[in-house]
Write an enzyme that holds these catalytic residues in place. Structure first.
Site, PDB file in Angstrom:
ATOM      1  N   LYS A 113       0.804  -1.197   0.000  1.00 14.79           N
ATOM      2  CA  LYS A 113       0.000   0.000   0.000  1.00 14.79           C
ATOM      3  C   LYS A 113       0.850   1.265   0.000  1.00 14.79           C
ATOM      4  O   LYS A 113       0.413   2.327  -0.395  1.00 14.79           O
ATOM      5  CB  LYS A 113      -0.889   0.027   1.264  1.00 14.79           C
ATOM      6  CG  LYS A 113      -1.850  -1.118   1.370  1.00 14.79           C
ATOM      7  CD  LYS A 113      -2.581  -1.032   2.739  1.00 14.79           C
ATOM      8  CE  LYS A 113      -3.440  -2.241   2.931  1.00 14.79           C
ATOM      9  NZ  LYS A 113      -3.983  -2.297   4.315  1.00 14.79           N
ATOM     10  N   ASP A 117      14.392  -1.236   1.426  1.00 15.76           N
ATOM     11  CA  ASP A 117      15.057  -1.539   2.690  1.00 15.76           C
ATOM     12  C   ASP A 117      16.028  -2.713   2.455  1.00 15.76           C
ATOM     13  O   ASP A 117      17.119  -2.498   1.925  1.00 15.76           O
ATOM     14  CB  ASP A 117      13.930  -1.862   3.690  1.00 15.76           C
ATOM     15  CG  ASP A 117      14.378  -1.988   5.123  1.00 15.76           C
ATOM     16  OD1 ASP A 117      15.055  -1.091   5.617  1.00 15.76           O
ATOM     17  OD2 ASP A 117      14.010  -2.984   5.775  1.00 15.76           O
ATOM     18  N   PHE A 119      13.195   3.464  11.506  1.00 14.97           N
ATOM     19  CA  PHE A 119      11.866   3.042  11.054  1.00 14.97           C
ATOM     20  C   PHE A 119      11.025   4.289  10.819  1.00 14.97           C
ATOM     21  O   PHE A 119      10.810   5.090  11.727  1.00 14.97           O
ATOM     22  CB  PHE A 119      11.184   2.107  12.058  1.00 14.97           C
ATOM     23  CG  PHE A 119       9.927   1.511  11.491  1.00 14.97           C
ATOM     24  CD1 PHE A 119       9.985   0.400  10.662  1.00 14.97           C
ATOM     25  CD2 PHE A 119       8.691   2.092  11.745  1.00 14.97           C
ATOM     26  CE1 PHE A 119       8.822  -0.137  10.099  1.00 14.97           C
ATOM     27  CE2 PHE A 119       7.525   1.563  11.196  1.00 14.97           C
ATOM     28  CZ  PHE A 119       7.596   0.449  10.369  1.00 14.97           C
TER      29      PHE A 119
HETATM   30  P1  5GP Z   1      12.335  -4.611   1.783  1.00 13.35           P
HETATM   31  O1  5GP Z   1      11.711  -5.809   1.125  1.00 13.35           O
HETATM   32  O2  5GP Z   1      13.201  -3.789   0.864  1.00 13.35           O
HETATM   33  O3  5GP Z   1      13.039  -4.981   3.064  1.00 13.35           O
HETATM   34  O4  5GP Z   1      11.170  -3.725   2.298  1.00 13.35           O
HETATM   35  C1  5GP Z   1      10.339  -3.130   1.441  1.00 13.35           C
HETATM   36  C2  5GP Z   1       9.039  -2.731   2.086  1.00 13.35           C
HETATM   37  O5  5GP Z   1       9.065  -2.759   3.513  1.00 13.35           O
HETATM   38  C3  5GP Z   1       8.771  -1.299   1.725  1.00 13.35           C
HETATM   39  O6  5GP Z   1       8.177  -1.195   0.470  1.00 13.35           O
HETATM   40  C4  5GP Z   1       7.885  -0.864   2.860  1.00 13.35           C
HETATM   41  O7  5GP Z   1       6.566  -1.221   2.567  1.00 13.35           O
HETATM   42  C5  5GP Z   1       8.414  -1.637   4.044  1.00 13.35           C
HETATM   43  N1  5GP Z   1       9.372  -0.805   4.803  1.00 13.35           N
HETATM   44  C6  5GP Z   1      10.725  -0.776   4.686  1.00 13.35           C
HETATM   45  N2  5GP Z   1      11.264   0.134   5.507  1.00 13.35           N
HETATM   46  C7  5GP Z   1      10.215   0.716   6.141  1.00 13.35           C
HETATM   47  C8  5GP Z   1      10.124   1.778   7.104  1.00 13.35           C
HETATM   48  O8  5GP Z   1      11.099   2.400   7.561  1.00 13.35           O
HETATM   49  N3  5GP Z   1       8.865   2.100   7.518  1.00 13.35           N
HETATM   50  C9  5GP Z   1       7.744   1.462   7.053  1.00 13.35           C
HETATM   51  N4  5GP Z   1       6.587   1.880   7.525  1.00 13.35           N
HETATM   52  N5  5GP Z   1       7.799   0.484   6.127  1.00 13.35           N
HETATM   53  C10 5GP Z   1       9.020   0.117   5.688  1.00 13.35           C
END
Ligand code: 5GP
Ligand code: MG
Length: 174
Positions: A40, A100, A149
């Site tokens: 989302k 991330d 975060f």
């Molecule tokens: P990844 O797969 O790269 O670890 O994470 C991707 C998804 O995790 C992002 O698209 C997001 O939805 C969520 N995410 C990553 N870091 C954050 C953060 O600092 N805050 C929040 N609310 N969601 C995050």
């Protein structure tokens, strides 16, 4: 109760969106790209971005889940909502809120790549390169951010705070 503090203001975010929109409008002129938002979190960025583009685009969304609840990733990615638009032979630009570990994006690029698009690139508003586990290409980046975060500008904590116009660091929850 949760507290948060602003890291990047809504005003600075909007300037950056205009800058990125300018670059994309130049790079994708005459290409009629499909922008694919990752739900989302990307809905706010997607809505701001498309209104600042000066070229015609199509949009679609996928929904992937890796964060089950709270702040920690489950380590596995699920496709919750599939793409509706056929992307074979099309120029595809993925629109992400934040990258991330790279796990979500890597899964999505694999899924889209198998559908043989003419080109496949990524645009993310926020990037946390220090957290990367999987090397993924991010072609357009708004802001490089530290290992915190974040909430706001589409990002949530337990479905809250998505509507904040600024990017904020979540400080504590009780
Ligand atoms: P990844 O797969 O790269 O670890 O994470 C991707 C998804 O995790 C992002 O698209 C997001 O939805 C969520 N995410 C990553 N870091 C954050 C953060 O600092 N805050 C929040 N609310 N969601 C995050
Ligand atoms: Mg996301």
């Amino acid at each position: 109760m949760s507290t948060y503090r602003v890291l990047i203001t809504g005003e600075d975010i909007q300037k950056k969106v205009s800058e990125i929109a300018g670059k994309i409008s130049t790079d994708y002129r005459d290409r009629h790209p499909i922008l694919i938002g990752v739900l989302k979190g990307s809905f706010v960025f997607m809505a701001d971005l498309v209104r600042k583009l000066s070229i015609p685009v199509e949009i679609d969304f996928v929904q992937l889940a890796s964060y089950e609840a709270g702040r920690e990733t489950s380590g596995c990615v699920r496709l919750v909502r599939k793409l509706e638009t056929p992307v074979k032979g099309r120029h595809v630009l993925v629109i992400e809120d934040i990258v991330d570990s790279g796990l979500t994006l890597s899964f999505l690029l694999d899924y889209l790549g198998r559908q043989q698009p003419a080109s496949l690139k990524v645009c993310a508003m926020f990037d946390k390169p220090s957290r990367r586990n999987i090397d993924v290409p991010v072609d357009y980046v708004g802001f490089t951010v530290p290992d915190e975060f974040f909430v706001g500008y589409g990002l949530d904590f337990n479905q809250q705070f998505r509507c904040l116009p600024d990017l904020c660091i979540l400080e504590e929850q009780n």
